[in-house]
Design a protein around this motif. Sequence first.
Motif, short mmCIF file in Angstrom:
data_model
loop_
_atom_site.label_atom_id
_atom_site.label_comp_id
_atom_site.label_asym_id
_atom_site.label_seq_id
_atom_site.Cartn_x
_atom_site.Cartn_y
_atom_site.Cartn_z
N ASP A 186 9.92 -8.12 -0.70
CA ASP A 186 11.02 -7.87 -0.23
C ASP A 186 10.55 -8.14 1.25
N PHE A 187 9.93 -7.29 2.12
CA PHE A 187 9.46 -7.03 3.43
C PHE A 187 8.70 -8.23 4.01
N GLN A 188 8.30 -9.11 3.17
CA GLN A 188 6.96 -10.08 3.31
C GLN A 188 8.70 -11.27 3.43
N GLY A 210 6.52 4.33 -15.78
CA GLY A 210 5.97 3.55 -16.50
C GLY A 210 5.13 2.43 -15.72
N GLU A 211 4.08 2.21 -16.06
CA GLU A 211 2.57 1.57 -15.45
C GLU A 211 3.52 0.40 -14.91
N GLU A 212 3.84 -0.91 -16.48
CA GLU A 212 4.02 -1.79 -15.63
C GLU A 212 5.78 -1.90 -14.25
N ILE A 272 6.71 -1.98 -6.88
CA ILE A 272 5.56 -2.59 -6.03
C ILE A 272 5.43 -3.62 -5.56
N SER A 273 5.34 -4.67 -6.58
CA SER A 273 5.56 -5.77 -6.15
C SER A 273 6.77 -6.24 -4.98
N THR A 288 0.96 -1.47 0.10
CA THR A 288 0.05 0.76 0.01
C THR A 288 1.31 1.02 -0.10
N ILE A 289 2.24 1.07 0.80
CA ILE A 289 2.43 2.54 0.67
C ILE A 289 3.53 2.48 -0.29
N MET A 290 4.26 1.69 -1.07
CA MET A 290 4.65 1.92 -2.41
C MET A 290 3.63 2.31 -3.12
N ASP A 291 2.78 1.55 -3.33
CA ASP A 291 1.87 2.06 -4.56
C ASP A 291 1.33 3.50 -4.08
#
Length: 347
Positions: A336-338, A322-324, A330-331, A276-279
Amino acid sequence: MLLRLVFFVAPIFIGGLGSIVTAYADVWAVAEFRDPANAELLSAATVTNAQGYSIWIFRNNDSKVRWILSLPRNSLDRIRTLGRVAAYRIDDNDAIDVEVEAEKQSVTGLEQPTILGGRSIREILWHGQDPSPTRGVLRNMLDGQVLAIRFFFDTGNFADVTFDLGGAGSAIGPALKIETMADPNVLANARDRDDAVLISANMCQSSPNVSACLGVMTNCMGSNPNELKGDQMRSCMAAHGYPLEGAAPAANADITKSNSKTLTANCTAIGSLARTIMDKRQSGTDMSTLMSVVEDIKEGDPIKELGKQIVIQAYAMPFFNGEELKQRTISEFANDFQVKCYQSGSR
């Protein structure tokens, strides 16, 4: 090239404005269109499928390209107003969710998808800054064959519909005033640049000095990342002690489920928070806005301090165009945090 012109001739209520589309099923056309969100009169690419579902794709006066996805005129269904309101997939590309947050949870500066009169969804499709999209949803539409959409209704039901993308480019190009067939060299250069930037970002995330590495990365990208070349990025990073040769974008973590349900729940929550934060960061939200949200978390809650660290790391990374590339960043950031969460919990 022969293009049918479709004009607004009678009212269908879509956020107060609307039209009857005299189009044949799955035949793309160029039409004059009035955006129900701001009343701008625009040129749009439009199609109506055999079931009566329709799409309008248009460029607003702010240069951004948006689309409106609408239910059939005779449908009695109403689209959900919050949460996951739709999902779509082009050919075998990844599915994309369309989600609407409650106003009190939304972040200033981020344009959310909007529901128009319960009958239509309006959202940004492409930033519109380049002569032609090189990646992302609009590029996939121009190159694809079939668009599949699932609408979620307020009753809990849903509807699956498809659109034939054959001929879409012949309407989208003139409507948006873009080249639909991107130069192969331009596409290759853009993808090479994006790969170099993403590899740099992943390298920095695992670097002993994350801040220093991200500082070098930001400087190497320059003031206009769209003009950056992949070779330039690799040479600059190597010159500052961060060679990219042999490095690759991190794959999605293959995490074995922990026997502890608590660990799984906590790591899932942390990954969701990081995503959410990176988004929000990649959507242009101010860092201070997110920090204020984190500060509102009650004292003593361990997620508060973690949230601050996630915000700091997210904003140490560059804002991508770029959207991609945004979605991949974001992913990877969330994954990485998980991974760190599971690794620390399994020790």
